[in-house]
Design a protein around this motif. Structure first.
Motif, PDB file in Angstrom:
ATOM      1  N   VAL A   1     163.500  24.659   1.946  1.00 52.76           N
ATOM      2  CA  VAL A   1     162.134  24.953   2.368  1.00 52.76           C
ATOM      3  C   VAL A   1     162.164  25.270   3.868  1.00 52.76           C
ATOM      4  CG1 VAL A   1     159.809  24.059   2.578  1.00 52.76           C
ATOM      5  CG2 VAL A   1     161.195  23.478   0.591  1.00 52.76           C
TER       6      VAL A   1
ATOM      7  N   THR B   1     150.955  22.978  -7.934  1.00 55.83           N
ATOM      8  CA  THR B   1     151.006  22.010  -9.030  1.00 55.83           C
ATOM      9  C   THR B   1     151.379  20.646  -8.467  1.00 55.83           C
ATOM     10  OG1 THR B   1     153.258  22.791  -9.408  1.00 55.83           O
ATOM     11  CG2 THR B   1     151.566  23.584 -10.930  1.00 55.83           C
TER      12      THR B   1
ATOM     13  N   SER C   1     162.272  28.438  -2.448  1.00 56.32           N
ATOM     14  CA  SER C   1     162.190  26.982  -2.637  1.00 56.32           C
ATOM     15  C   SER C   1     162.588  26.524  -4.038  1.00 56.32           C
ATOM     16  CB  SER C   1     160.774  26.463  -2.319  1.00 56.32           C
ATOM     17  OG  SER C   1     160.290  26.999  -1.131  1.00 56.32           O
TER      18      SER C   1
ATOM     19  N   LYS D   1     162.665   9.925  -3.279  1.00 53.48           N
ATOM     20  CA  LYS D   1     162.211  11.109  -2.560  1.00 53.48           C
ATOM     21  C   LYS D   1     163.102  12.293  -2.906  1.00 53.48           C
ATOM     22  CE  LYS D   1     158.826   9.622  -0.099  1.00 53.48           C
ATOM     23  NZ  LYS D   1     158.222   9.469   1.189  1.00 53.48           N
TER      24      LYS D   1
ATOM     25  N   PHE E   1     159.995  25.688   6.360  1.00 51.43           N
ATOM     26  CA  PHE E   1     159.241  24.908   7.346  1.00 51.43           C
ATOM     27  C   PHE E   1     158.986  23.508   6.827  1.00 51.43           C
ATOM     28  CE2 PHE E   1     158.076  29.322   8.169  1.00 51.43           C
ATOM     29  CZ  PHE E   1     158.316  29.405   9.523  1.00 51.43           C
TER      30      PHE E   1
ATOM     31  N   SER F   1     162.995  20.176   7.393  1.00 46.59           N
ATOM     32  CA  SER F   1     163.715  21.436   7.226  1.00 46.59           C
ATOM     33  C   SER F   1     164.834  21.560   8.248  1.00 46.59           C
ATOM     34  CB  SER F   1     162.748  22.608   7.386  1.00 46.59           C
ATOM     35  OG  SER F   1     163.479  23.806   7.492  1.00 46.59           O
TER      36      SER F   1
HETATM   37  C1  HEC Z   1     157.673  19.324  -8.699  1.00 44.27           C
HETATM   38  C2  HEC Z   1     156.834  19.053  -7.569  1.00 44.27           C
HETATM   39  C3  HEC Z   1     156.975  19.970  -6.352  1.00 44.27           C
HETATM   40  C4  HEC Z   1     156.843  21.325  -6.342  1.00 44.27           C
HETATM   41  C5  HEC Z   1     156.562  22.268  -7.520  1.00 44.27           C
HETATM   42  C6  HEC Z   1     156.977  21.716  -4.969  1.00 44.27           C
HETATM   43  N1  HEC Z   1     157.196  20.625  -4.161  1.00 44.27           N
HETATM   44 FE1  HEC Z   1     157.389  20.603  -2.181  1.00 44.27          FE
HETATM   45  N2  HEC Z   1     157.648  18.609  -2.160  1.00 44.27           N
HETATM   46  C7  HEC Z   1     157.589  17.830  -3.299  1.00 44.27           C
HETATM   47  C8  HEC Z   1     157.833  16.450  -2.913  1.00 44.27           C
HETATM   48  C9  HEC Z   1     157.824  15.242  -3.856  1.00 44.27           C
HETATM   49  C10 HEC Z   1     158.050  16.455  -1.517  1.00 44.27           C
HETATM   50  C11 HEC Z   1     158.416  15.304  -0.641  1.00 44.27           C
HETATM   51  C12 HEC Z   1     157.247  14.656  -0.054  1.00 44.27           C
HETATM   52  C13 HEC Z   1     157.689  13.667   0.969  1.00 44.27           C
HETATM   53  O1  HEC Z   1     158.873  13.610   1.310  1.00 44.27           O
HETATM   54  O2  HEC Z   1     156.810  12.949   1.442  1.00 44.27           O
HETATM   55  C14 HEC Z   1     157.912  17.820  -1.091  1.00 44.27           C
HETATM   56  C15 HEC Z   1     158.017  18.234   0.234  1.00 44.27           C
HETATM   57  C16 HEC Z   1     157.773  19.544   0.646  1.00 44.27           C
HETATM   58  C17 HEC Z   1     157.760  19.973   2.022  1.00 44.27           C
HETATM   59  C18 HEC Z   1     157.928  19.089   3.227  1.00 44.27           C
HETATM   60  C19 HEC Z   1     159.322  19.056   3.636  1.00 44.27           C
HETATM   61  C20 HEC Z   1     159.469  18.362   4.933  1.00 44.27           C
HETATM   62  O3  HEC Z   1     160.369  18.740   5.650  1.00 44.27           O
HETATM   63  O4  HEC Z   1     158.681  17.439   5.259  1.00 44.27           O
HETATM   64  C21 HEC Z   1     157.502  21.309   2.025  1.00 44.27           C
HETATM   65  C22 HEC Z   1     157.393  22.226   3.244  1.00 44.27           C
HETATM   66  C23 HEC Z   1     157.347  21.704   0.663  1.00 44.27           C
HETATM   67  N3  HEC Z   1     157.519  20.615  -0.138  1.00 44.27           N
HETATM   68  C24 HEC Z   1     157.041  22.989   0.269  1.00 44.27           C
HETATM   69  C25 HEC Z   1     156.942  23.397  -1.037  1.00 44.27           C
HETATM   70  C26 HEC Z   1     156.702  24.748  -1.422  1.00 44.27           C
HETATM   71  C27 HEC Z   1     156.518  25.912  -0.452  1.00 44.27           C
HETATM   72  C28 HEC Z   1     156.654  24.779  -2.770  1.00 44.27           C
HETATM   73  C29 HEC Z   1     156.448  25.985  -3.671  1.00 44.27           C
HETATM   74  C30 HEC Z   1     157.391  27.080  -3.478  1.00 44.27           C
HETATM   75  C31 HEC Z   1     156.860  23.417  -3.220  1.00 44.27           C
HETATM   76  N4  HEC Z   1     157.044  22.604  -2.143  1.00 44.27           N
HETATM   77  C32 HEC Z   1     156.860  23.025  -4.544  1.00 44.27           C
HETATM   78  C33 HEC Z   1     157.339  18.227  -4.574  1.00 44.27           C
HETATM   79  C34 HEC Z   1     157.193  19.542  -4.989  1.00 44.27           C
END
Ligand code: HEC
Ligand code: HEC
Ligand code: HEC
Ligand code: HEC
Ligand code: HEC
Ligand code: HEC
Ligand code: HEC
Ligand code: HEC
Ligand code: HEC
Ligand code: HEC
Length: 329
Positions: free
Chosen positions: A108, A52, A88, A102, A110, A114
């Motif tokens: 998370v 999503t 997560s 941010k 990986f 992380s």
């Molecule tokens: C509500 C929105 C949302 C959902 C749902 C979401 N994420 Fe994220 N995720 C983000 C955002 C915003 C970032 C930050 C992006 C950035 O820092 O550039 C992020 C970053 C990450 C990163 C990168 C972290 C890093 O160290 O760079 C990972 C891996 C990740 N998400 C995995 C997941 C996983 C696996 C799921 C499902 C279990 C998930 N995300 C669900 C919004 C979401």
């Protein structure tokens, strides 16, 4: 990423509500909520929990995982996003709460930010990959030195360089510079040419000495050079012991991957001085010379010791005379 659009929409809505609340709160007509569809998985089972927010727009390579072996959804053993990244839930919660800032991503497994330690990351992969070649992983030098599965493997993009014959070395050389230098020497196994890989000889997940594919150097060499296994009628001790006594398997400046040029190679163990001075049955033209002084012995002519001792890996002559067993045929 849809997330930004969503948050922005939400922020605007909240903004409107705020303004409206200050003046004519009672008159605000809630916009009819659009019929809410359950989000669909894009590539892995259950990935909607993540996709999503994380889709092609987020990182173009992310969803390519659907085209790899990990994306064979018909295979019940393949992972969901959470099998590797963990539940997560805190991450999603903080992402939802983070608004324009941010989000924090504390749980998370990986990703660049992380903080999960390497051994725990590796355990995540090992939940499914403990068997086969990785049965000895925990005693492997890579494991002991905290090298991550993902220092070598790339799982999202579908281009797992380390498993490509032509690109594998790029990955290895980032940490093994000495072997790069060796492979660039004049005599080398055809690894730079892409005809062999480091993993023709090494199982980098295993617990054999020096991570060899077999239990010893010789067994490893015999997988391709069977003729050197013998059995020979006359064995040459160092050959049966370890091919690496004379050869450096990665590469050398001497032909035939030799560590040193004969006769120097040979006289490390055999004193040239003690060579029989008038051996019988020397090839024509040499019989009159004293071998001790013979340039042929010392390698200034032709192939040195190998002029006469041609079967250095073991002789099969069944002739019963003194010279036969000297690896001369
Ligand atoms: C509500 C929105 C949302 C959902 C749902 C979401 N994420 Fe994220 N995720 C983000 C955002 C915003 C970032 C930050 C992006 C950035 O820092 O550039 C992020 C970053 C990450 C990163 C990168 C972290 C890093 O160290 O760079 C990972 C891996 C990740 N998400 C995995 C997941 C996983 C696996 C799921 C499902 C279990 C998930 N995300 C669900 C919004 C979401
Ligand atoms: C087989 C394990 C595995 C699965 C399954 C997996 N990931 Fe990843 N993911 C990783 C690893 C490992 C990384 C670190 C970068 C790399 O090696 O590609 C990563 C990185 C990420 C990143 C950060 C990308 C960046 O550039 O920092 C995001 C976001 C992410 N994954 C989301 C997802 C989503 C969404 C799914 C499900 C569609 C998913 N992952 C499925 C292992 C996995
Ligand atoms: C939930 C189980 C699961 C997890 C967790 C998992 N994998 Fe896999 N992996 C699989 C399955 C299933 C296959 C396909 C096996 C097959 O085809 O024999 C596979 C295949 C692979 C392959 C071979 C791909 C190919 O193209 O042949 C590699 C490399 C791999 N996984 C690495 C990893 C790494 C690295 C991690 C951790 C970041 C990881 N896996 C986490 C289940 C998993
Ligand atoms: C030093 C680099 C390196 C590390 C670290 C590494 N691998 Fe590999 N892996 C390779 C190479 C190279 C291949 C292909 C050659 C081979 O199979 O030996 C491979 C093949 C695989 C395969 C597919 C072939 C098979 O055996 O089924 C899987 C799955 C795999 N690795 C999982 C893992 C897991 C899980 C970890 C961490 C516990 C890991 N690897 C750590 C380099 C590495
Ligand atoms: C992220 C760095 C890294 C990468 C990438 C890497 N290695 Fe290593 N490798 C190490 C470390 C660290 C050691 C342990 C060195 C030591 O103990 O002196 C090691 C040790 C080894 C050893 C010696 C094992 C022993 O028991 O002495 C072999 C063989 C090896 N690596 C092969 C490979 C191959 C082949 C590749 C590519 C497929 C590779 N490595 C990729 C870091 C790496
Ligand atoms: C023809 C087989 C072969 C190939 C191909 C090969 N190796 Fe090796 N490698 C060996 C043998 C045999 C040893 C053990 C030598 C010894 O006992 O000192 C070894 C040892 C090593 C060591 C440990 C060195 C030490 O001093 O402990 C590393 C690291 C290594 N190899 C990395 C690589 C890398 C990286 C590649 C690919 C560029 C590669 N090897 C290709 C056979 C091979
Ligand atoms: C996966 C197969 C394979 C393994 C394992 C292997 N080799 Fe080779 N070896 C080759 C190939 C291919 C060549 C190149 C033959 C050619 O160019 O005609 C070669 C060539 C050689 C040469 C001649 C090099 C030259 O300059 O002509 C020597 C010496 C040699 N190997 C020794 C070894 C030793 C020692 C081992 C064990 C540490 C070993 N090989 C393991 C495939 C292998
Ligand atoms: C006592 C030193 C010594 C040991 C130990 C040794 N070799 Fe050699 N090897 C040589 C010499 C010298 C040559 C060059 C022979 C020539 O020019 O006729 C050679 C050449 C080779 C060649 C390329 C030419 C050919 O005969 O095919 C291969 C392959 C080879 N060795 C494999 C092995 C293997 C495998 C082992 C271990 C079982 C081994 N060697 C152990 C000294 C040794
Ligand atoms: C690491 C030590 C070592 C190296 C290097 C070595 N040898 Fe040997 N060699 C031995 C041993 C040990 C024997 C068996 C004991 C003996 O008879 O002296 C042997 C036996 C021999 C024999 C047969 C002796 C007999 O009595 O039947 C010849 C000939 C020979 N080596 C030639 C060579 C040549 C030529 C080289 C160089 C290409 C060489 N060796 C390199 C250790 C070595
Ligand atoms: C011109 C041919 C020729 C050359 C060159 C030559 N050898 Fe010999 N070598 C022989 C013959 C013939 C014998 C057998 C002598 C005997 O049985 O009395 C022999 C015997 C040996 C023996 C067995 C000695 C013993 O005491 O039992 C060794 C070891 C040996 N050579 C090593 C070498 C080494 C090392 C070199 C290079 C430095 C070398 N040879 C060069 C012809 C040669």
């Amino acid at each position: 990423m849809k997330f930004l659009r969503r948050t922005l929409g939400l922020a605007m809505l909240v903004g409107c509500l705020g303004l409206a609340g200050a003046s004519t709160a009672a008159d605000v007509v809630q916009p009819a909520a659009p019929a809410k569809e359950a989000p669909k998985d894009l590539v892995l089972k259950g990935d909607a929990k993540c996709t999503t927010c994380h889709d092609e727009a987020d990182a173009p390579e992310l969803l390519r995982i659907g085209k790899t072996k990990h994306g064979t959804v018909a295979d019940g053993r393949t992972p969901s996003c959470t099998s590797c990244h963990g539940d997560s839930d805190k991450h999603i919660k903080s992402a939802n709460a983070g608004g324009k800032d941010k989000p924090t991503v504390p749980d998370v497994t990986f990703g660049k930010k992380s903080t999960t330690e390497v051994s725990l990351r590796n355990e995540t992969c090992l939940t499914c990959h403990q068997g086969g070649k990785r049965i000895g992983w925990h005693n492997n030098a890579h494991a002991v030195r905290d090298v991550a599965c993902t220092s070598c493997h790339t799982v999202h993009s579908g281009h797992d360089k380390v498993r490509s014959a032509t690109m594998q070395t790029e990955t290895c050389y980032t940490c093994h510079k000495e072997q790069r230098a060796q492979m660039n020497r004049q005599s080398h196994h055809p690894v730079p040419e892409g005809k062999m890989t480091c993993t023709s000889c090494h199982n980098v997940h295993g617990d054999n000495p020096k991570q060899l594919t077999k239990s010893s150097t010789n067994e490893t060499c015999f997988t391709c050079h069977m003729e050197k296994r013998g059995p020979f009628v006359h064995n040459h001790e160092p050959v049966s012991e370890d091919c690496g006594i004379c050869h450096q398997p990665h590469g050398t400046t001497v032909n035939n991957l030799l560590k040193t040029r004969p006769p120097m190679l040979c006289v490390q163990c055999h004193g040239a001085d003690s060579h029989p001075s008038q051996p019988p049955a020397i090839p024509v033209g040499q019989a009159t010379q004293t071998l001790n002084n013979n340039a042929r012995i010392m390698g200034t002519v032709g192939r040195g010791c190998l002029n006469c001792h041609t079967n250095i890996h073991g002789g099969n002559s069944t002739q019963s005379n003194a010279t036969a067993e000297r690896f001369r045929r």
